[in-house]
Scaffold this active site. Structure first.
Site, PDB file in Angstrom:
ATOM      1  N   SER A 184       0.799  -1.224   0.000  1.00 52.67           N
ATOM      2  CA  SER A 184       0.000   0.000   0.000  1.00 52.67           C
ATOM      3  C   SER A 184       0.836   1.279   0.000  1.00 52.67           C
ATOM      4  CB  SER A 184      -0.961  -0.002   1.183  1.00 52.67           C
ATOM      5  OG  SER A 184      -0.274  -0.178   2.394  1.00 52.67           O
ATOM      6  N   HIS A 212      -5.119  -3.075  -3.329  1.00 48.22           N
ATOM      7  CA  HIS A 212      -4.682  -2.088  -4.326  1.00 48.22           C
ATOM      8  C   HIS A 212      -4.537  -2.676  -5.723  1.00 48.22           C
ATOM      9  CE1 HIS A 212      -3.968   0.943  -1.254  1.00 48.22           C
ATOM     10  NE2 HIS A 212      -3.539  -0.057  -0.512  1.00 48.22           N
ATOM     11  N   LYS A 244     -11.612   1.265  -2.580  1.00 45.33           N
ATOM     12  CA  LYS A 244     -10.522   1.799  -3.394  1.00 45.33           C
ATOM     13  C   LYS A 244     -10.980   1.840  -4.861  1.00 45.33           C
ATOM     14  CE  LYS A 244      -7.426   1.177   0.275  1.00 45.33           C
ATOM     15  NZ  LYS A 244      -6.896   0.212   1.222  1.00 45.33           N
TER      16      LYS A 244
HETATM   17  C1  LIG Z   1      -6.832   0.217   2.639  1.00 44.19           C
HETATM   18  C2  LIG Z   1      -6.346  -1.130   2.976  1.00 44.19           C
HETATM   19  C3  LIG Z   1      -7.065  -1.930   3.870  1.00 44.19           C
HETATM   20  C4  LIG Z   1      -8.218  -1.398   4.651  1.00 44.19           C
HETATM   21  O1  LIG Z   1      -9.384  -1.376   3.901  1.00 44.19           O
HETATM   22  P1  LIG Z   1     -10.587  -0.471   4.388  1.00 44.19           P
HETATM   23  O2  LIG Z   1     -11.758  -1.003   3.670  1.00 44.19           O
HETATM   24  O3  LIG Z   1     -10.232   0.921   3.998  1.00 44.19           O
HETATM   25  O4  LIG Z   1     -10.682  -0.635   5.878  1.00 44.19           O
HETATM   26  C5  LIG Z   1      -6.654  -3.223   4.052  1.00 44.19           C
HETATM   27  N1  LIG Z   1      -5.569  -3.700   3.411  1.00 44.19           N
HETATM   28  C6  LIG Z   1      -4.839  -2.950   2.591  1.00 44.19           C
HETATM   29  C7  LIG Z   1      -3.635  -3.528   1.923  1.00 44.19           C
HETATM   30  C8  LIG Z   1      -5.203  -1.633   2.360  1.00 44.19           C
HETATM   31  O5  LIG Z   1      -4.460  -0.870   1.584  1.00 44.19           O
END
Ligand SMILES: *Cc1c(COP(=O)(O)O)cnc(C)c1O
Length: 401
Positions: A184, A212, A244
């Site tokens: 991330s 991602h 995302k």
């Molecule tokens: C953003 C993210 C999460 C968290 O997801 P949310 O739905 O925003 O709580 C989990 N794992 C990774 C790798 C992330 O980048």
């Protein structure tokens, strides 16, 4: 022990964060998420969201959300196991199972909850969890609270992982290897083929969080864990998030029937929480079909990524080994990252300074993210600004005005 002090030192801890440029403040947007965002009355070109396909503000998804509210109301009213589970959740789970090429999928309220809930449901005292050093906080936290023996392997270092697995090869208990799909904060991919091979050799399971990668990479945006290449025997646990690339909110776990039923019975973060609003499931169903169908978004994004990387190379900037939309410029020192973020804001760009503990000490950075909503000209102007600021990576270079 600091007897008698109680909580009286909270203020001085905050002062300390301020002094070290580590204090975080939230910026309030005054309009929707998108290519440009309104902040303090100014429109800034947004280079720090995870809205990779530019869908968070898509009117078709908003329309589906409204239709969902008309049909289902606003709140789910209860947890999935009581009476909050609806046909809308069911339909989205089926669509996500099909999308990932797995037999079943299970919705969670967020990626954070899913990661905590999965690791904690599957492991306990006596088990082993192996995590990449740069895994997302939610994966690390899941490992910690599970009370399994925690082993942190060096980032993408398969030799290190192999050694650690060898040390426990005679233990009959569960072993889980956990990794981000695309990291991330660095944007680089995990070494999936090698992870899978090691896991199989050592009788471990692999859990990949492709928050991602989904929507962004692969045919129809299937992500890193393409079902044509990786079966559920290769990657038994696949996590995806919906906030995302898919532009809504929530998350899911995909895998075999036995995994999903185990989570429904045992995952505390699934059981003891209110179901996501059904209208959100309706909206996400629409965004999933847009994300899979509109490959031109992925193609445009890939072209922007290539343009940005070429441009930064011409500027003499060092980038990370990332072909993802996450293109961090590491500057090292938190104060420098903050100063650069402010200088870029003066030039019309919103780019956050990412500092410890989100990233390791000495690796503070501008986490630049590209999205399908950007135009070629946006990227060119960002490159120009970076050139003006003479951003040199690594601490050795301090020149910037
Ligand atoms: C953003 C993210 C999460 C968290 O997801 P949310 O739905 O925003 O709580 C989990 N794992 C990774 C790798 C992330 O980048």
């Amino acid at each position: 022990m600091r007897h008698g002090q109680g909580f009286s030192d909270l203020g001085s801890h905050l002062d300390d964060l301020r002094r070290r440029d580590m204090f975080r403040v939230r910026r309030s947007l005054e309009g929707p998420q998108g290519r440009e965002v309104l902040v303090d009355g100014r429109l800034l070109v947004n280079f720090c969201s995870n809205d990779y396909l530019g869908l968070a503000g898509d009117p078709r998804i908003a329309e589906a959300f409204k239709r969902g509210i008309d049909r289902w109301g606003t709140g789910a009213g209860a947890s999935h196991l009581i009476c909050g589970h609806t046909a809308a959740h069911e339909e989205l789970e089926e669509a996500l199972a099909e999308f990932t090429g797995r037999p079943r999928a299970l919705l969670y309220g967020s990626g954070y909850a899913a990661n905590l809930g999965v690791v904690n449901a599957l492991l306990s005292v006596g088990d082993f969890v192996f995590e990449d050093r740069l895994n997302h906080a939610s994966l690390l936290d899941g490992g910690w609270i599970s009370r399994a023996t925690f082993s942190w392997f060096e980032h993408r270092d398969m030799e290190d992982l192999d050694c650690r697995l060898n040390e426990v090869q005679h233990q009959p208990t569960r072993k889980l290897i956990v990794s981000d799909g695309t990291f991330s904060m660095d944007g680089d991919p995990c070494r999936l083929d090698e992870l899978v091979a090691l896991a199989k050799h050592h009788g471990a399971w692999t859990m990949i969080d492709d928050a991602h990668g989904m929507g962004v990479h692969g045919a129809h945006g299937v992500g890193l864990v393409d079902p044509d290449r990786y079966s559920t025997a290769d990657v038994p646990i696949l996590v995806g998030t919906l906030g995302k690339a898919f532009g809504t909110a929530g998350a899911f776990v995909a895998g075999e029937e036995v995994l999903i039923e185990t989570l429904i019975q045992r995952s505390r973060n699934y059981i003891f929480t209110t179901a996501m609003p059904s209208a959100l499931a309706v909206a996400t169903l629409t965004s999933l079909s847009i994300a899979t169908a509109e490959s031109h978004r992925r193609e445009h994004l890939a072209a922007l990524i290539a343009r940005f990387r070429n441009g930064t190379r011409d500027l003499g900037l060092q980038l990370m080994a990332s072909t993802s939309p996450i293109q961090p410029v590491v500057v090292g020192d938190p104060s420098r990252a903050l100063a650069l973020s402010r200088a870029l804001e003066e030039r019309g760009f919103l780019i956050g300074a990412i500092r410890p503990p989100t990233v390791p000490d000495g690796t503070s950075r501008l986490r630049i993210t590209l999205t399908a909503a950007h135009r070629v000209g946006d990227v060119d102007r960002l490159l120009e600004a970076l050139g003006e600021l003479a951003v040199c990576t690594a601490a050795r270079c301090t020149r910037f005005r």
